[in-house]
Design a protein around this motif. Structure first.
Motif, PDB file in Angstrom:
ATOM      1  N   ALA A 156      41.486  96.238  97.257  1.00 16.64           N
ATOM      2  CA  ALA A 156      40.380  95.430  96.727  1.00 16.64           C
ATOM      3  C   ALA A 156      40.451  93.999  97.261  1.00 16.64           C
ATOM      4  CB  ALA A 156      40.426  95.435  95.199  1.00 16.64           C
ATOM      5  N   LEU A 157      41.656  93.427  97.303  1.00 16.25           N
ATOM      6  CA  LEU A 157      41.807  92.056  97.797  1.00 16.25           C
ATOM      7  C   LEU A 157      41.484  91.977  99.289  1.00 16.25           C
ATOM      8  CD1 LEU A 157      42.621  89.100  97.532  1.00 16.25           C
ATOM      9  CD2 LEU A 157      45.009  89.796  97.851  1.00 16.25           C
ATOM     10  N   ILE A 158      41.988  92.928 100.064  1.00 15.97           N
ATOM     11  CA  ILE A 158      41.746  92.921 101.510  1.00 15.97           C
ATOM     12  C   ILE A 158      40.249  93.070 101.801  1.00 15.97           C
ATOM     13  CG2 ILE A 158      42.069  94.294 103.610  1.00 15.97           C
ATOM     14  CD1 ILE A 158      45.005  94.699 102.637  1.00 15.97           C
ATOM     15  N   THR A 159      39.563  93.922 101.030  1.00 15.90           N
ATOM     16  CA  THR A 159      38.111  94.072 101.192  1.00 15.90           C
ATOM     17  C   THR A 159      37.419  92.739 100.971  1.00 15.90           C
ATOM     18  OG1 THR A 159      38.194  96.374 100.475  1.00 15.90           O
ATOM     19  CG2 THR A 159      36.055  95.276 100.353  1.00 15.90           C
ATOM     20  N   ARG A 160      37.873  92.003  99.970  1.00 20.54           N
ATOM     21  CA  ARG A 160      37.292  90.684  99.695  1.00 20.54           C
ATOM     22  C   ARG A 160      37.601  89.712 100.831  1.00 20.54           C
ATOM     23  NH1 ARG A 160      37.275  87.094  94.236  1.00 20.54           N
ATOM     24  NH2 ARG A 160      36.900  85.090  95.209  1.00 20.54           N
ATOM     25  N   LEU A 161      38.844  89.736 101.311  1.00 13.19           N
ATOM     26  CA  LEU A 161      39.256  88.805 102.361  1.00 13.19           C
ATOM     27  C   LEU A 161      38.511  89.049 103.680  1.00 13.19           C
ATOM     28  CD1 LEU A 161      43.117  88.696 101.749  1.00 13.19           C
ATOM     29  CD2 LEU A 161      41.471  86.857 101.309  1.00 13.19           C
ATOM     30  N   GLN A 162      38.071  90.295 103.890  1.00 10.24           N
ATOM     31  CA  GLN A 162      37.352  90.616 105.130  1.00 10.24           C
ATOM     32  C   GLN A 162      36.051  89.848 105.258  1.00 10.24           C
ATOM     33  OE1 GLN A 162      37.306  94.867 104.718  1.00 10.24           O
ATOM     34  NE2 GLN A 162      39.095  95.160 106.028  1.00 10.24           N
ATOM     35  N   LEU A 184      48.170  92.381 106.441  1.00 10.76           N
ATOM     36  CA  LEU A 184      47.005  91.512 106.604  1.00 10.76           C
ATOM     37  C   LEU A 184      46.566  91.453 108.069  1.00 10.76           C
ATOM     38  CD1 LEU A 184      48.014  88.601 104.208  1.00 10.76           C
ATOM     39  CD2 LEU A 184      46.210  90.297 103.838  1.00 10.76           C
ATOM     40  N   SER A 185      47.542  91.426 108.971  1.00 11.59           N
ATOM     41  CA  SER A 185      47.231  91.396 110.400  1.00 11.59           C
ATOM     42  C   SER A 185      46.494  92.665 110.823  1.00 11.59           C
ATOM     43  CB  SER A 185      48.524  91.235 111.206  1.00 11.59           C
ATOM     44  OG  SER A 185      48.263  91.263 112.593  1.00 11.59           O
ATOM     45  N   ALA A 186      46.957  93.803 110.300  1.00  7.60           N
ATOM     46  CA  ALA A 186      46.341  95.086 110.657  1.00  7.60           C
ATOM     47  C   ALA A 186      44.931  95.208 110.079  1.00  7.60           C
ATOM     48  CB  ALA A 186      47.215  96.232 110.151  1.00  7.60           C
ATOM     49  N   GLU A 187      44.731  94.706 108.865  1.00  8.18           N
ATOM     50  CA  GLU A 187      43.451  94.889 108.178  1.00  8.18           C
ATOM     51  C   GLU A 187      42.429  93.789 108.469  1.00  8.18           C
ATOM     52  OE1 GLU A 187      42.585  97.515 106.509  1.00  8.18           O
ATOM     53  OE2 GLU A 187      44.532  98.507 106.603  1.00  8.18           O
ATOM     54  N   LEU A 188      42.908  92.573 108.708  1.00  6.23           N
ATOM     55  CA  LEU A 188      41.992  91.444 108.909  1.00  6.23           C
ATOM     56  C   LEU A 188      41.869  91.040 110.372  1.00  6.23           C
ATOM     57  CD1 LEU A 188      43.133  89.160 105.927  1.00  6.23           C
ATOM     58  CD2 LEU A 188      41.305  90.873 105.955  1.00  6.23           C
ATOM     59  N   GLY A 189      42.723  91.609 111.211  1.00  5.79           N
ATOM     60  CA  GLY A 189      42.716  91.258 112.633  1.00  5.79           C
ATOM     61  C   GLY A 189      43.867  90.322 112.953  1.00  5.79           C
ATOM     62  N   GLU A 190      44.591  90.644 114.020  1.00  9.66           N
ATOM     63  CA  GLU A 190      45.782  89.849 114.331  1.00  9.66           C
ATOM     64  C   GLU A 190      45.437  88.442 114.814  1.00  9.66           C
ATOM     65  OE1 GLU A 190      46.633  91.498 118.870  1.00  9.66           O
ATOM     66  OE2 GLU A 190      47.846  92.252 117.202  1.00  9.66           O
ATOM     67  N   LEU A 234      51.318  81.865 101.434  1.00  4.66           N
ATOM     68  CA  LEU A 234      50.489  82.250 102.578  1.00  4.66           C
ATOM     69  C   LEU A 234      49.146  81.543 102.470  1.00  4.66           C
ATOM     70  CD1 LEU A 234      50.985  86.147 102.536  1.00  4.66           C
ATOM     71  CD2 LEU A 234      52.361  84.447 103.729  1.00  4.66           C
ATOM     72  N   VAL A 235      48.673  80.991 103.575  1.00  7.26           N
ATOM     73  CA  VAL A 235      47.355  80.367 103.608  1.00  7.26           C
ATOM     74  C   VAL A 235      46.566  81.041 104.724  1.00  7.26           C
ATOM     75  CG1 VAL A 235      46.069  78.205 103.692  1.00  7.26           C
ATOM     76  CG2 VAL A 235      48.444  78.199 102.897  1.00  7.26           C
ATOM     77  N   LEU A 236      45.428  81.648 104.369  1.00  9.90           N
ATOM     78  CA  LEU A 236      44.614  82.414 105.327  1.00  9.90           C
ATOM     79  C   LEU A 236      43.307  81.703 105.619  1.00  9.90           C
ATOM     80  CD1 LEU A 236      44.905  85.973 103.757  1.00  9.90           C
ATOM     81  CD2 LEU A 236      45.899  85.278 105.927  1.00  9.90           C
ATOM     82  N   ALA A 237      42.960  81.612 106.892  1.00  8.46           N
ATOM     83  CA  ALA A 237      41.659  81.055 107.249  1.00  8.46           C
ATOM     84  C   ALA A 237      40.557  81.980 106.761  1.00  8.46           C
ATOM     85  CB  ALA A 237      41.555  80.896 108.764  1.00  8.46           C
ATOM     86  N   GLY A 238      39.394  81.411 106.495  1.00  4.72           N
ATOM     87  CA  GLY A 238      38.243  82.216 106.112  1.00  4.72           C
ATOM     88  C   GLY A 238      37.705  82.987 107.301  1.00  4.72           C
ATOM     89  N   THR A 239      36.692  83.812 107.075  1.00  2.72           N
ATOM     90  CA  THR A 239      36.154  84.652 108.141  1.00  2.72           C
ATOM     91  C   THR A 239      35.549  83.835 109.271  1.00  2.72           C
ATOM     92  OG1 THR A 239      34.080  84.820 106.908  1.00  2.72           O
ATOM     93  CG2 THR A 239      35.646  86.612 106.668  1.00  2.72           C
TER      94      THR A 239
END
Length: 296
Positions: A156-162, A184-190, A234-239
């Motif tokens: 659910a979180l990864i779907t949101r992060l996408q 996260l790398s595999a699901e959101l793109g490396e 962890l800090v992730l950039a937005g889409t």
């Protein structure tokens, strides 16, 4: 709507106080004063708080009582009753601000419902410290707490992060951080940009910045050498940090500037500057094109 006059809140009977997240020098004078004057200190861990009080060389007659995730629901009513009866209650977690991914929010809710004034003594926060040091966009961000353990919650979180456009801050434990960044790398793109912060404000503070793929490779190398230690954020950039947005035409990008400006209330110039970091266009190009979309 619940409202309390400001002059009550300065001397509210319940105070949530931030404690250092690593560097003891980050303890505020107000925290020390609150410790010395409290009748009762509700702690995530009484031993940790006892050590903190000793390290700060503060004398207190306060009773230390535990307030953690397993007893907060049942203990909140008792604490609110004691505050209503005139006791001064200080609420602290092991590090950072109580109620932010730590015990405290149920107590605040109970106090608000009972009409007992609550205030906060601000201070150190791992969330905003990591965000500020990440090098990623800070104008808009979301905090997701600890990365979930259950697979359904992870999905659910990864779907949101996408599709999440805002920068996202997450906590993770040292023994799970490598696997989490790999997922996260595999699901959101490396290529998704990110930062990994460890040991914030401490002697061995370190910020790793780069793509998720690069960060996973570095963490995997360290794990193989048994060198994964410390608390991690962890800090992730937005889409908007994804390569796909680079294919936008100038007109499309300008339209995005206008849309985000209207939605967030930010000035066009500020939004243009943010998007310039993730598109082939400069801030001035985006701003000029956006002003043509909205005549000024």
């Amino acid at each position: 709507m619940t409202h309390h006059a400001a002059h009550w809140l300065w001397d509210a009977p319940v105070v949530l106080a931030a404690t250092p997240i690593g560097n003891l020098s980050d303890a505020t004078d107000r925290l020390k004063q609150l410790i010395s004057t409290a009748d009762l200190i509700a702690c995530e861990d009484t031993r940790s708080t006892g050590r903190l009080i000793q390290s700060l060389a503060v004398s207190t007659d306060a009773q230390l009582i535990s307030l953690h995730e397993h007893n907060e629901a049942s203990r909140s009513a008792e604490l609110v009753d004691r505050a209503a009866a005139g006791e001064r209650i200080l609420v602290v977690s092991d590090a950072g601000m109580p109620a932010v991914s730590d015990p405290g929010h149920r107590l605040v809710s109970a106090a608000v419902e009972a009409g007992v004034p609550v205030t906060a003594a601000p201070g150190a926060s791992a969330v905003t410290t990591a965000l500020a040091l990440s090098g990623l966009a800070t104008a808009q961000f979301t905090f997701g707490g600890f990365f979930p353990r259950k697979q359904s919650e992870q999905t659910a979180l990864i779907t949101r992060l996408q599709s999440e456009e805002w920068t996202t801050v997450l906590f993770e434990s040292p023994h799970r951080v490598t696997a989490t960044v790999e997922l996260l790398s595999a699901e959101l793109g490396e290529d998704r940009q990110a930062a990994v912060a460890r040991e914030l404000t401490k002697k061995y503070e370190e910020i790793l910045r780069g793509s998720l793929g690069e960060l996973h490779a570095e963490l995997a190398r360290r794990q193989a050498a048994s060198r994964i230690k410390g608390e991690f954020v962890l800090v992730l950039a937005g889409t908007s940090g994804n390569a796909g947005e680079e294919e936008l035409s100038l007109e499309e990008a300008a339209g995005l500037v206008v849309e985000r400006s209207q939605r967030s209330g930010q000035r066009l110039k500020a939004v243009a500057k943010e998007l310039a970091a993730t598109t082939p266009y400069s801030a001035s190009e985006l701003y000029d094109a956006a002003t043509r979309v909205i005549p000024r």
